[in-house]
Design a protein around this motif. Sequence first.
Motif, PDB file in Angstrom:
ATOM      1  N   ILE A   6       0.846  -1.211   0.000  1.00 50.56           N
ATOM      2  CA  ILE A   6       0.000   0.000   0.000  1.00 50.56           C
ATOM      3  C   ILE A   6       0.877   1.254   0.000  1.00 50.56           C
ATOM      4  CG2 ILE A   6      -1.613   1.344   1.440  1.00 50.56           C
ATOM      5  CD1 ILE A   6      -2.798  -1.413   2.341  1.00 50.56           C
ATOM      6  N   GLU A   7       1.967   1.197   0.761  1.00 54.42           N
ATOM      7  CA  GLU A   7       2.823   2.390   0.929  1.00 54.42           C
ATOM      8  C   GLU A   7       3.954   2.479  -0.094  1.00 54.42           C
ATOM      9  OE1 GLU A   7       3.983   1.828   4.971  1.00 54.42           O
ATOM     10  OE2 GLU A   7       1.938   2.226   5.722  1.00 54.42           O
ATOM     11  N   ASN A   8       3.930   1.600  -1.079  1.00 54.87           N
ATOM     12  CA  ASN A   8       4.983   1.552  -2.110  1.00 54.87           C
ATOM     13  C   ASN A   8       6.380   1.456  -1.497  1.00 54.87           C
ATOM     14  OD1 ASN A   8       6.250   1.473  -4.552  1.00 54.87           O
ATOM     15  ND2 ASN A   8       5.586   3.487  -5.266  1.00 54.87           N
ATOM     16  N   ASN A   9       6.505   0.585  -0.511  1.00 55.12           N
ATOM     17  CA  ASN A   9       7.777   0.380   0.181  1.00 55.12           C
ATOM     18  C   ASN A   9       8.459  -0.857  -0.422  1.00 55.12           C
ATOM     19  OD1 ASN A   9       9.852   0.308   1.981  1.00 55.12           O
ATOM     20  ND2 ASN A   9       8.574   0.214   3.824  1.00 55.12           N
ATOM     21  N   THR A  10       9.284  -0.623  -1.417  1.00 54.57           N
ATOM     22  CA  THR A  10       9.860  -1.758  -2.145  1.00 54.57           C
ATOM     23  C   THR A  10      11.374  -1.614  -2.314  1.00 54.57           C
ATOM     24  OG1 THR A  10       9.626  -0.730  -4.312  1.00 54.57           O
ATOM     25  CG2 THR A  10       7.739  -2.008  -3.530  1.00 54.57           C
ATOM     26  N   LYS A  11      12.028  -2.722  -2.579  1.00 50.75           N
ATOM     27  CA  LYS A  11      13.448  -2.664  -2.945  1.00 50.75           C
ATOM     28  C   LYS A  11      13.763  -3.820  -3.897  1.00 50.75           C
ATOM     29  CE  LYS A  11      15.057  -4.845   1.365  1.00 50.75           C
ATOM     30  NZ  LYS A  11      15.788  -4.652   2.580  1.00 50.75           N
ATOM     31  N   VAL A  12      14.611  -3.535  -4.863  1.00 48.68           N
ATOM     32  CA  VAL A  12      14.969  -4.587  -5.818  1.00 48.68           C
ATOM     33  C   VAL A  12      15.883  -5.584  -5.110  1.00 48.68           C
ATOM     34  CG1 VAL A  12      16.061  -5.088  -8.039  1.00 48.68           C
ATOM     35  CG2 VAL A  12      14.756  -2.984  -7.738  1.00 48.68           C
ATOM     36  N   LEU A  13      15.608  -6.868  -5.323  1.00 50.36           N
ATOM     37  CA  LEU A  13      16.447  -7.908  -4.707  1.00 50.36           C
ATOM     38  C   LEU A  13      17.338  -8.550  -5.766  1.00 50.36           C
ATOM     39  CD1 LEU A  13      13.890  -9.724  -2.334  1.00 50.36           C
ATOM     40  CD2 LEU A  13      15.452  -7.847  -1.786  1.00 50.36           C
ATOM     41  N   TYR A  14      18.624  -8.364  -5.602  1.00 50.24           N
ATOM     42  CA  TYR A  14      19.609  -9.009  -6.486  1.00 50.24           C
ATOM     43  C   TYR A  14      20.115 -10.267  -5.780  1.00 50.24           C
ATOM     44  CZ  TYR A  14      19.472  -4.274  -8.347  1.00 50.24           C
ATOM     45  OH  TYR A  14      19.039  -3.074  -8.841  1.00 50.24           O
ATOM     46  N   THR A  15      20.871 -11.067  -6.495  1.00 47.38           N
ATOM     47  CA  THR A  15      21.427 -12.292  -5.892  1.00 47.38           C
ATOM     48  C   THR A  15      22.163 -11.973  -4.592  1.00 47.38           C
ATOM     49  OG1 THR A  15      21.614 -13.278  -8.043  1.00 47.38           O
ATOM     50  CG2 THR A  15      22.966 -14.245  -6.349  1.00 47.38           C
ATOM     51  N   ARG A  16      22.976 -10.923  -4.628  1.00 46.16           N
ATOM     52  CA  ARG A  16      23.787 -10.600  -3.451  1.00 46.16           C
ATOM     53  C   ARG A  16      22.988  -9.913  -2.343  1.00 46.16           C
ATOM     54  NH1 ARG A  16      26.675 -13.521  -5.594  1.00 46.16           N
ATOM     55  NH2 ARG A  16      26.086 -14.651  -3.755  1.00 46.16           N
ATOM     56  N   SER A  17      21.810  -9.375  -2.680  1.00 47.93           N
ATOM     57  CA  SER A  17      20.995  -8.719  -1.625  1.00 47.93           C
ATOM     58  C   SER A  17      20.551  -9.727  -0.576  1.00 47.93           C
ATOM     59  CB  SER A  17      19.723  -8.087  -2.183  1.00 47.93           C
ATOM     60  OG  SER A  17      19.869  -7.547  -3.452  1.00 47.93           O
ATOM     61  N   VAL A  18      20.467 -11.012  -0.973  1.00 44.02           N
ATOM     62  CA  VAL A  18      19.922 -12.011  -0.039  1.00 44.02           C
ATOM     63  C   VAL A  18      21.019 -12.914   0.538  1.00 44.02           C
ATOM     64  CG1 VAL A  18      17.583 -12.005  -0.974  1.00 44.02           C
ATOM     65  CG2 VAL A  18      19.294 -13.496  -2.018  1.00 44.02           C
ATOM     66  N   ARG A  19      22.250 -12.450   0.476  1.00 52.61           N
ATOM     67  CA  ARG A  19      23.326 -13.268   1.044  1.00 52.61           C
ATOM     68  C   ARG A  19      23.273 -13.193   2.580  1.00 52.61           C
ATOM     69  NH1 ARG A  19      28.226  -9.731  -1.086  1.00 52.61           N
ATOM     70  NH2 ARG A  19      27.468  -7.788  -0.233  1.00 52.61           N
ATOM     71  N   GLY A  20      23.693 -14.295   3.194  1.00 51.13           N
ATOM     72  CA  GLY A  20      23.806 -14.317   4.667  1.00 51.13           C
ATOM     73  C   GLY A  20      22.479 -14.278   5.410  1.00 51.13           C
ATOM     74  N   ILE A  21      21.376 -14.617   4.749  1.00 53.59           N
ATOM     75  CA  ILE A  21      20.097 -14.569   5.480  1.00 53.59           C
ATOM     76  C   ILE A  21      19.480 -15.953   5.711  1.00 53.59           C
ATOM     77  CG2 ILE A  21      19.552 -12.233   4.680  1.00 53.59           C
ATOM     78  CD1 ILE A  21      17.361 -13.495   2.857  1.00 53.59           C
ATOM     79  N   ILE A  22      20.029 -16.978   5.044  1.00 51.68           N
ATOM     80  CA  ILE A  22      19.382 -18.305   5.131  1.00 51.68           C
ATOM     81  C   ILE A  22      19.367 -18.840   6.569  1.00 51.68           C
ATOM     82  CG2 ILE A  22      21.463 -19.702   4.583  1.00 51.68           C
ATOM     83  CD1 ILE A  22      19.501 -21.466   2.850  1.00 51.68           C
ATOM     84  N   ASN A  23      20.334 -18.435   7.358  1.00 53.49           N
ATOM     85  CA  ASN A  23      20.435 -18.946   8.734  1.00 53.49           C
ATOM     86  C   ASN A  23      19.781 -18.016   9.757  1.00 53.49           C
ATOM     87  OD1 ASN A  23      22.344 -17.032   8.103  1.00 53.49           O
ATOM     88  ND2 ASN A  23      23.799 -17.762   9.630  1.00 53.49           N
ATOM     89  N   ARG A  24      19.148 -16.945   9.269  1.00 50.11           N
ATOM     90  CA  ARG A  24      18.590 -15.962  10.215  1.00 50.11           C
ATOM     91  C   ARG A  24      17.092 -16.161  10.438  1.00 50.11           C
ATOM     92  NH1 ARG A  24      20.632 -10.525   7.693  1.00 50.11           N
ATOM     93  NH2 ARG A  24      18.637  -9.826   8.529  1.00 50.11           N
ATOM     94  N   GLY A  25      16.668 -16.024  11.696  1.00 51.89           N
ATOM     95  CA  GLY A  25      15.243 -16.085  12.003  1.00 51.89           C
ATOM     96  C   GLY A  25      14.554 -14.800  11.584  1.00 51.89           C
ATOM     97  N   GLY A  26      13.252 -14.724  11.783  1.00 56.08           N
ATOM     98  CA  GLY A  26      12.487 -13.533  11.389  1.00 56.08           C
ATOM     99  C   GLY A  26      12.395 -13.426   9.883  1.00 56.08           C
TER     100      GLY A  26
END
Length: 324
Positions: free
Chosen positions: A45-65
């Motif tokens: 609704i608030e147009n709160n977005t960000k482009v996700l590249y391959t490297r944007s999602v590094r280091g998150i697989i082991n994180r909760g939340g």
Amino acid sequence: MKNIGVLTSGGDSPGMNSAIRAVARTCAHYDIKCTGIVRGFQGLIENNTKVLYTRSVRGIINRGGTFLYSARSDEFKTKEGRKQAFKTIKENEIDGLVVIGGDGSFTGGLIFMEEHNIPVVGIPGTIDNDLYGTSHTLGYDTALNTATEAIDKIRDTAISHHRLFLVEVMGRDAGFIALNTGLAIGAQEILIPEVNMSIDNLINSLKRSKSAGKTSTIIVVAEGDKTGNNVFQLADTIEEKLPRYEVRVSVLGHMQRGGSPSCFDRVLGTQTGITAVESLINNEKGIMIGINNGKINKTELSKAIKGKTKINQELLRMSKIMNT
Ligand code: F6P
């Protein structure tokens, strides 16, 4: 599909990050843009977005939340709110949407799809495990392990003081967490919303356990169980009827939603994230990507929401055998 949006909505659950990562990297693999929507439908609704590249999602697989944050949006429940959300879809040129969440999020996603003709694919993300069409939802396995570990600790102090503990675990409408952790920690009784255990039966069970020589006892109570209205009232009733019991209540609460995801939830997030993107590429929509017997299972969103998975009553029977 040139651009796929992804969001997490409702109660967060361990493994959501694994699914976001899989969506982003699968998009990259197929040369599709991936737009992450921050704070669920509210962010849409608030147009709160960000482009996700391959490297944007590094280091998150082991994180909760959830690295994209989550929200329960009341605004999105209104037609006006969804109209505003669709503006964001248009402005960002999003062609399909992956919704990671539970019952409420899928209901919203389905209405949005029907109103604005935007393809939506769901990934089951809730610790409650209360969706039809998947044996496991993201975060359920981790939550089971977290609750089991916590109750093991409670048992140590219960034994030391010869006490009866009522431990409340999450599950507003479902007893999956209670049933499985109850069996895993050797609970005297497991109280779940799906089965009505009367106070009388509970009291009789406690009398039996006392005369069988048990000095400490654990009863696992699902949040949504209505025996005695709530866990604190239930404790009062037990103390009234069985004054020899010294009763304590422990509510595990939101700690069950946190923590590093288990191996199972990381794998599940990866499998469902990849399949969600591939389904959108293949023009599939209005489905939830679940898992059954280790294999991907696709269910219409409308069925996933309404047809709740049945609780395994056999586990309750087995729990009773363990406590004779
Ligand atoms: O995620 C589902 C759930 O864990 C329910 O079992 C619980 O009732 C609810 O979330 C509470 O969530 P919140 O505090 O975010 O409203």
